[in-house]
Structure formats: structure tokens, C-alpha cells
Enzyme design. Structure first.
Site, PDB file in Angstrom:
ATOM      1  N   SER A  95       8.683  14.856   1.363  1.00 20.20           N
ATOM      2  CA  SER A  95       9.460  14.338   0.233  1.00 20.20           C
ATOM      3  C   SER A  95      10.433  15.402  -0.238  1.00 20.20           C
ATOM      4  CB  SER A  95       8.534  13.957  -0.928  1.00 20.20           C
ATOM      5  OG  SER A  95       9.275  13.737  -2.123  1.00 20.20           O
ATOM      6  N   TYR A 127       1.345  16.019  -6.364  1.00 24.96           N
ATOM      7  CA  TYR A 127       2.156  15.354  -5.341  1.00 24.96           C
ATOM      8  C   TYR A 127       3.106  16.353  -4.679  1.00 24.96           C
ATOM      9  CZ  TYR A 127       5.615  12.148  -3.322  1.00 24.96           C
ATOM     10  OH  TYR A 127       6.460  11.489  -2.475  1.00 24.96           O
TER      11      TYR A 127
END
Length: 270
Positions: free
Chosen positions: A154, A166
Site C-alpha cells: 500500500s 496497517y
């Protein structure tokens, strides 16, 4: 005069796409990659925790004349990762490609996040890739004398915007990718990574759905002023797995419409 780069090298090969399902007829990153690989002649084993979601992807592939099969499994469990790899080899006699898409989100800070949630996100977002690669790489060496792996990270790993757990997991995916590329280059296995930006996928649009205003804001975050989709990631996966990327390994491919060129966007990046 044709050179080796003129052949994508995808036809007749075998790929595992983990996290290859998506809600309804939506196009997530994994489903897009599976469909695009099948269009290029690759035989695809679509894996998902929910068999019905994987089967829907397979139905879409078969409707276009492609070859695919569905497989259900929990890739946080090593035995089920091995079963997935064995299933691909048993069905088609080889394994050439692995596309690691499995991932979940988390929004807590290091203070707010519960330790159990931290461990769960790291397990799903990183350990699944570790375990699948652990079993896929020997199969690639034995049955295909090499192969190619793509891991999905990401842009949060490159431009942190909070979301501590995350972000940490996605940064770890980059490290895992580059270390595997070094370790297994001698085995003729390439390992690359894609960092998606604010793509519009079924995962992003789950629940009550994303408002048009929110989608417009995400598009505005891009220098191109357009919205990314799962197809954009799927095309990136197909390129990195193909012979067109034969001299690319350990690379982090950012597919974000230029979002990271403008600095972090707390509400629009993935």
C-alpha cells in the site's frame, strides 16, 4: 525481428491468486488479476476464504473461455497454504506464479490498538504472504525451474498517515518482498511488490457504500484527477508476472495516479 520480450510468457502457465474473490460482480485487485491472467492464457487457481466469492471469479473467467478453478482456505494456517499449492500442482502439473492479495485494514494508533488486533493484522497482511511463498517457491523450482511472485502492499507504507498497525504491516510486505527477491534470484524467481493508492474496489465500498462525494475527493487526490480501480492493479500484476518484466525484481511499483506526489491524504489513500 522479435526478441524474448515480445512473448509475455503467460500462456500455458499456472498461477495462484490468493484473495481472488470479491463481493458480487465487483472487481477487486485479486479478481482483476485473475481475469487478466486468464485472458492471457494462464490457468488460474483462485483462492479465497469464502469459496462462493472465488467461484464467482471462476465463473467470470470461464464465461470468457478461460481456465480456472476455485479453492477455499484460511491462508493464516500453514497446512492450508500447502494444500493450496498442492492443489495447483496436482491439477495442472506446475506452478509458475503467485499473486498475494490477502489483507485487512486497521485504523488504531499504537496507543489505541489492542495487541490482539495488532497481531491479527500482521498475521493476515504479512504472515499469509510468508506462508504461501514458503510453499510456492519450492513448487516453482521443482515444476517450472523458476517463477514470479507479486505481493500487494500500500502507499501507506511509503507515505504513512497514521493507521499504525496497517501501515506497519504494509511496510513489512515491502521488506519481505525485497528480501525474498535477494534470497531466490538464484532460483530464477522474481519477487515484486505493488503499492496501490485509493482504488475503488468492493472492499473499499463495503457496508453502506462510499458516497459520490467521498469518491470525488479520492479522485481529486490524484494528480490525474481520476479514480483508480482493481483493473489498474490487475494490469500491474500481469505485467510484473510476465516476461515483459523479466529483468525486474525487488521492485516496488506504485499505482496511485500520482497521489504520493502530493503528500499524504488521510482520507483517500489505502
Amino acid at each position: 525481428m522479435k526478441g524474448p520480450e515480445d512473448d509475455a510468457g503467460l500462456a500455458g502457465k499456472v498461477a495462484i491468486v490468493s484473495g481472488g474473490g470479491a463481493a458480487g460482480d465487483g472487481i477487486g485487485n485479486g479478481r482483476a488479476a485473475a481475469i487478466l491472467l486468464a485472458r492471457a492464457g494462464t490457468r488460474v487457481l483462485v483462492a479465497d476464504l469464502d469459496l462462493k466469492l472465488a467461484e464467482r471469479t471462476v465463473d467470470m473467467i470461464k464465461a470468457e473461455g478461460g481456465h480456472a478453478a476455485a479453492h477455499a482456505g484460511d491462508m493464516t494456517k500453514e497446512a492450508e497454504c500447502k494444500q493450496l499449492v498442492d492443489a495447483a500442482v496436482d491439477r495442472w502439473g506446475r506452478l509458475d506464479f503467485l499473486d498475494n492479495n490477502i489483507g485487512i485494514g486497521s485504523r488504531g494508533s499504537v496507543v489505541d490498538e489492542k495487541p490482539d488486533e495488532y497481531r491479527r493484522v500482521m498475521q493476515v497482511n504479512v504472515e499469509t504472504m510468508f506462508l504461501l511463498s514458503k510453499h510456492a517457491i519450492p513448487a516453482m523450482i521443482k515444476t517450472a525451474k523458476g517463477g514470479s511472485i507479486v505481493n500487494i502492499s500500500s502507499i501507506s507504507a511509503l507515505r504513512p498517515r497514521g493507521l499504525t498497525t496497517y501501515t506497519t504491516s504494509k511496510a513489512a510486505v515491502i521488506g519481505l518482498t525485497q528480501a525474498m527477491a535477494v534470497d531466490h534470484g538464484r532460483d530464477h524467481i522474481r519477487v515484486n511488490c505493488i503499492c496501490p493508492g485509493p482504488m475503488y474496489t468492493p472492499m473499499v465500498n463495503r457496508g453502506n457504500g462510499m458516497s459520490e462525494a467521498a469518491r470525488a475527493a479520492r479522485a481529486k487526490a490524484s494528480v490525474l484527477k481520476i479514480e483508480g480501480t482493481g483493473w489498474d492493479i490487475g494490469h500491474g500484476v500481469r505485467f510484473l508476472l510476465s516476461n515483459h518484466a523479466r529483468y525486474i525484481t525487488g521492485h516496488v511499483l506504485v499505482i496511485d495516479g500520482g497521489v504520493t506526489l502530493q503528500g499524504p491524504e488521510r482520507d483517500s489513500a489505502t
